[in-house]
Motif scaffolding. Sequence first.
Motif, PDB file in Angstrom:
ATOM      1  N   MET A   5       0.590  -1.063  -0.071  1.00 15.66           N
ATOM      2  CA  MET A   5       0.517   0.022  -0.173  1.00 15.66           C
ATOM      3  C   MET A   5       0.627   1.242   0.382  1.00 15.66           C
ATOM      4  SD  MET A   5      -2.693  -1.257   2.517  1.00 15.66           S
ATOM      5  CE  MET A   5      -3.409   0.768   2.698  1.00 15.66           C
ATOM      6  N   ALA A   6       1.868   1.509   0.523  1.00 17.74           N
ATOM      7  CA  ALA A   6       2.918   2.243   0.956  1.00 17.74           C
ATOM      8  C   ALA A   6       3.884   2.554  -0.200  1.00 17.74           C
ATOM      9  CB  ALA A   6       4.054   2.133   1.604  1.00 17.74           C
ATOM     10  N   LYS A   7       3.925   1.299  -1.176  1.00 15.01           N
ATOM     11  CA  LYS A   7       4.428   1.588  -2.536  1.00 15.01           C
ATOM     12  C   LYS A   7       3.519   2.186  -3.092  1.00 15.01           C
ATOM     13  CE  LYS A   7       8.356  -1.898  -1.784  1.00 15.01           C
ATOM     14  NZ  LYS A   7       8.980  -3.381  -2.289  1.00 15.01           N
ATOM     15  N   ARG A   8       2.103   1.834  -3.457  1.00 13.59           N
ATOM     16  CA  ARG A   8       1.220   2.254  -4.214  1.00 13.59           C
ATOM     17  C   ARG A   8       0.743   3.805  -4.283  1.00 13.59           C
ATOM     18  NH1 ARG A   8      -1.114  -2.510  -3.573  1.00 13.59           N
ATOM     19  NH2 ARG A   8      -2.555  -2.239  -1.883  1.00 13.59           N
ATOM     20  N   GLU A   9       1.030   4.112  -2.734  1.00 13.95           N
ATOM     21  CA  GLU A   9       0.977   5.048  -2.943  1.00 13.95           C
ATOM     22  C   GLU A   9       2.195   6.552  -2.771  1.00 13.95           C
ATOM     23  OE1 GLU A   9      -2.272   6.950  -1.663  1.00 13.95           O
ATOM     24  OE2 GLU A   9      -2.650   5.159  -1.544  1.00 13.95           O
ATOM     25  N   ILE A  10       3.322   5.988  -2.599  1.00 11.86           N
ATOM     26  CA  ILE A  10       4.016   6.506  -3.084  1.00 11.86           C
ATOM     27  C   ILE A  10       4.402   6.851  -5.195  1.00 11.86           C
ATOM     28  CG2 ILE A  10       7.393   6.817  -3.239  1.00 11.86           C
ATOM     29  CD1 ILE A  10       6.848   5.310  -0.752  1.00 11.86           C
ATOM     30  N   ASN A  11       4.144   6.061  -5.565  1.00 13.16           N
ATOM     31  CA  ASN A  11       4.448   6.032  -6.854  1.00 13.16           C
ATOM     32  C   ASN A  11       3.356   7.100  -7.377  1.00 13.16           C
ATOM     33  OD1 ASN A  11       6.057   4.086  -7.171  1.00 13.16           O
ATOM     34  ND2 ASN A  11       4.837   1.856  -7.405  1.00 13.16           N
ATOM     35  N   LYS A  12       1.868   7.427  -6.562  1.00 11.54           N
ATOM     36  CA  LYS A  12       1.315   8.092  -6.604  1.00 11.54           C
ATOM     37  C   LYS A  12       1.515   9.356  -6.600  1.00 11.54           C
ATOM     38  CE  LYS A  12      -3.254   4.881  -6.494  1.00 11.54           C
ATOM     39  NZ  LYS A  12      -4.213   4.952  -5.061  1.00 11.54           N
ATOM     40  N   LEU A  13       2.082   9.482  -6.317  1.00 13.19           N
ATOM     41  CA  LEU A  13       2.469  10.893  -5.684  1.00 13.19           C
ATOM     42  C   LEU A  13       3.815  11.107  -6.559  1.00 13.19           C
ATOM     43  CD1 LEU A  13       3.175  10.899  -1.975  1.00 13.19           C
ATOM     44  CD2 LEU A  13       1.379  12.311  -2.756  1.00 13.19           C
ATOM     45  N   LEU A  14       4.491  10.198  -7.444  1.00 13.84           N
ATOM     46  CA  LEU A  14       5.412  10.659  -7.998  1.00 13.84           C
ATOM     47  C   LEU A  14       5.110  10.749  -8.940  1.00 13.84           C
ATOM     48  CD1 LEU A  14       8.189   7.921  -7.224  1.00 13.84           C
ATOM     49  CD2 LEU A  14       8.225  10.195  -6.652  1.00 13.84           C
ATOM     50  N   LYS A  15       4.266  10.184  -9.914  1.00 16.86           N
ATOM     51  CA  LYS A  15       3.293  10.292 -11.073  1.00 16.86           C
ATOM     52  C   LYS A  15       2.454  11.815 -11.206  1.00 16.86           C
ATOM     53  CE  LYS A  15       2.561   4.753 -12.447  1.00 16.86           C
ATOM     54  NZ  LYS A  15       1.493   4.283 -12.758  1.00 16.86           N
ATOM     55  N   HIS A  16       1.833  11.278  -9.994  1.00 15.05           N
ATOM     56  CA  HIS A  16       1.068  13.076 -10.173  1.00 15.05           C
ATOM     57  C   HIS A  16       2.325  14.624 -10.098  1.00 15.05           C
ATOM     58  CE1 HIS A  16      -2.179  16.097  -8.446  1.00 15.05           C
ATOM     59  NE2 HIS A  16      -1.170  16.372  -7.434  1.00 15.05           N
ATOM     60  N   LYS A  17       2.835  14.613  -9.814  1.00 15.21           N
ATOM     61  CA  LYS A  17       4.155  15.344  -9.794  1.00 15.21           C
ATOM     62  C   LYS A  17       5.108  15.455 -11.571  1.00 15.21           C
ATOM     63  CE  LYS A  17       5.707  15.401  -4.796  1.00 15.21           C
ATOM     64  NZ  LYS A  17       7.346  15.306  -3.992  1.00 15.21           N
TER      65      LYS A  17
END
Length: 203
Positions: free
Chosen positions: A186-198
């Motif tokens: 779950m943490a990895k998915r949230e980090i990936n979402k933040l990176l894609k958003h940036k």
Amino acid sequence: MAEGDNNSVYQLASETASLEEHLQGWGEVILMTDKVLRWERAWFPLALMSVVSFSFLMIYYLDPSVLSGVSCLVMFLCLADYLVPALAPRIFGSNKWTTEQQQRFHEICSNLVKSRRRIVGWWKRLFTLKEEKPKMYFMTMLFTLAVVAWIGQQVHNLFLTYLIVSFLLLFPGLNQHGIITKYIGMAKREINKLLKHKEKKKK
């Protein structure tokens, strides 16, 4: 398989056999502890945390000095080392183990040897880093120790110890039931979402 791999496997088997022989008197206790730590029954985590919480409450209530605490701990370990091998077979039943019990005991000892090897490997890598990249080593050590010192200053010593002991005892069960893997995912998915958003914002 290379010769080095063969030697490593042989050494692992030899160390495991030696540890099995050394811990044979503790076999029944180790197997029971393994069941509790892996939460084979639903009420094991609650019982485990109850014992840990009661122990730390007693320490908080008695407020022993460091010398008294260490002396009591060593005395308890000495008594356990003397009494457990003699009393365990009478408490847990027959001395004859099933094949399943012997196999699980072998796996536990093998995992302990592997864990010890990992710790030694990390320790050696740390000194390798010191020799090859001294600046990075000292900066990393200073930053890590500063963070640990800051945490120790913010949280009461006994409570911090309670949290660390609780996590270490709950870790095998959390890992066995896939809870740690779930939350890491779950943490990895949230980090990936933040990176894609940036990345989208930059575009």
